[in-house]
Design a protein around this motif. Structure first.
Motif: not given
Lengths: 338, 338
Positions: A106, A114, A187-188, A325, B78, B92, B95, B100-104
């Motif tokens: 997501f 992503e 991305g942050r 993001i 991450f 989110s 986050s 921090t760089p974020y992978i949802g």
């Protein structure tokens, strides 16, 4: 296998060996119809709900990408995908059809990059040979969920964007021909306190600028390294704000080379207000139009920066601001596998 | 850097160097209260919505894991995380706090192991030094979204499960002490045509069996390799169905060694019907209770198989069946870094 702060450098040349792009009728009447593999004349795609139509569109994009790669779905090891619909059900149902190991994502409209970043990482580090990444959005499914039923005919301000009905998928592999994914910057969450869900571009612009700045710094290059930097879907308002922010932060950025997927897809006379948006916007435009321009030699190096607004109708009702993001992936023209 | 069909083998020993676990009052009165770092006496956590309470709980789990790892949030490269709430907004927003760089991610209740598998891959392949994975769920936020407002007092059948109010996060790193993540098997979407959202365990059992079978085959071992196989949250009904399926497919499985996180968290006299569920169930139980048992030497090798039901209220209303998935991660006791 190299990490520069927030940027992954792919040393083993993961390539986009094939893509599939599908769109709806409104997009088929847009600026780049020839860049889609299939244009549907019917928004329903023969289904009894728009969510199911989105599912079918994404299945078609995946099937087309796999076919053009000369593979069968059994050869695809992993699917990395997601969408904007609650619990990403259209993607999960499409994944059921595909029957491939599935990593649900997501990232709202940032999902396209992503997924491509993670797919490239998996291929680059030999954790997968053929990995599929993609996403889709459907105008009326999204409108219904996030805003008002379309039958209501609600008016929108000129800052609003039009959710693209499109799907895009890409097969990433080390074997085969195609453009190389050379690096990716994650991305942050950036939240400048904006609360207007009818101005997503404005909300997302600072996230795009943050990720692009980090990418340029991590790669130790300036923006002129790329022929183009394409944002996901800032639209006309968000693009202007991003250009202002680059100026403010003294980051040189050629206005002509800083383009937006949401401004490439529709004709000027289509009533899309500030431009296109939605998961399928950057996926469809990148995997169709932009890669075609790369194939034709017009683009040699590009950075695609997919932007996402991570809000929900509930978070808006609860007076939260809009967290945003942007994920950036560098795609560079490359010859055959060495 | 090794791929066996659907299984990633981690050769460079990514380790879980620290975890954080937080729970609500009902879980604090359960069977394993001492395995949580913090027990909240108030379901609201001082917030004005349950979604915000979930966000704060997840922030606390992340902060605790980072603190116990002897790191600061700037050292975390991450965050891989998600949850069950529409557009995963609690994650989110957390986050945003972490910056921090974020992978949802979206994997419903399989998110815990989806995140741990990807975090281990990133660390194993040197794309990150310290990577955080985690998830959270909140009983009343989930009930409100997926079922009925709790004030309605709706009755449930005995097959229903109780969404756990808990959060769990883990720092994965190559430097430091802690159990080693040795492999991970990604799940496919399995859908046996079940439609009853009050029997998730039954719907998810085939997905768990599919992933476990693939894992054992890819590793070329039988289930006795592990001291325990813990499913995410099949509950009592789903666990029985999974055991039946193992028998049917002639896969030897010791009933005593096949346990479920949803059956470990509450006392027998707590009214949770078929057991606990929710993203925070497997995350909280694994990162607290199970890793503590590993630390005490009782468990040397375990496979954690987080199961997820990828439906939405809308897909249910549209008469869709329930697509399910399970992601498995092997965690084995390990000494100090070599």
């Amino acid at each position: 296998m190299m990490l520069g702060h927030r940027t992954w450098f792919f040393e083993n040349k993961p390539r986009i060996i094939a893509t599939g792009t599908i769109c709806g009728p409104f997009e088929g009447n847009g600026k780049i119809p020839n860049d889609f593999d299939t244009i549907h004349a019917d928004l329903w795609l023969g289904q009894d709900s728009y969510e199911k139509a989105q599912k079918v569109m994404f299945e078609e994009a995946c099937a087309k990408a796999i076919e053009k790669a000369g593979l069968t779905k059994e050869k695809i090891e992993f699917l990395l995908a997601g969408d904007l619909i609650n619990q990403i059900t259209p993607t999960s149902f499409a994944s059921r059809t595909l029957s491939t190991p599935y990593i649900g994502l997501f990232g709202a409209c940032s999902t396209s990059m992503e997924g491509l970043a993670l797919a490239s990482l998996i291929v680059d580090s030999d954790y997968g040979k053929n990995v599929l990444a993609g996403t889709a959005s459907h105008n009326t499914a999204t409108e219904k969920q996030f805003r008002y039923p379309t039958e209501y005919g609600g008016q929108k301000p000129p800052t609003a964007q039009w959710t693209v009905t499109a799907a895009g998928a890409a097969v990433v592999s080390k074997q085969g021909d195609g453009p190389v994914v050379t690096s990716a910057t994650l991305g942050r969450v950036i939240d400048m306190g904006m609360t207007d869900p009818f101005n997503m571009g404005g909300a997302m612009a600072p996230a795009a600028v943050d990720t692009i700045s980090a990418h340029l710094k991590d790669r130790n290059i300036d923006a002129s390294y790329y022929d183009y930097i394409f944002t996901g879907d800032l639209g006309s308002i968000g693009r202007e704000i991003a250009l202002d922010l680059f100026k403010k932060h003294s980051i040189p950025m050629d206005k002509e080379k800083f383009q937006d997927c949401g401004l490439l897809i529709y004709k000027d006379d289509q009533p899309v207000l500030a431009g296109g948006s939605g998961c399928g916007c950057s996926a469809g435009v990148t995997y169709g139009h932009l890669l075609n321009r790369m194939k034709q030699g017009e683009i040699k190096r590009m950075l695609v920066v997919a932007t996402g607004a991570l809000l929900s109708p509930l978070s808006f009702q609860q007076n939260e601001t809009i967290p945003c993001i942007a994920h950036a992936v560098a795609i560079e023209a490359g010859g055959a596998t060495g």
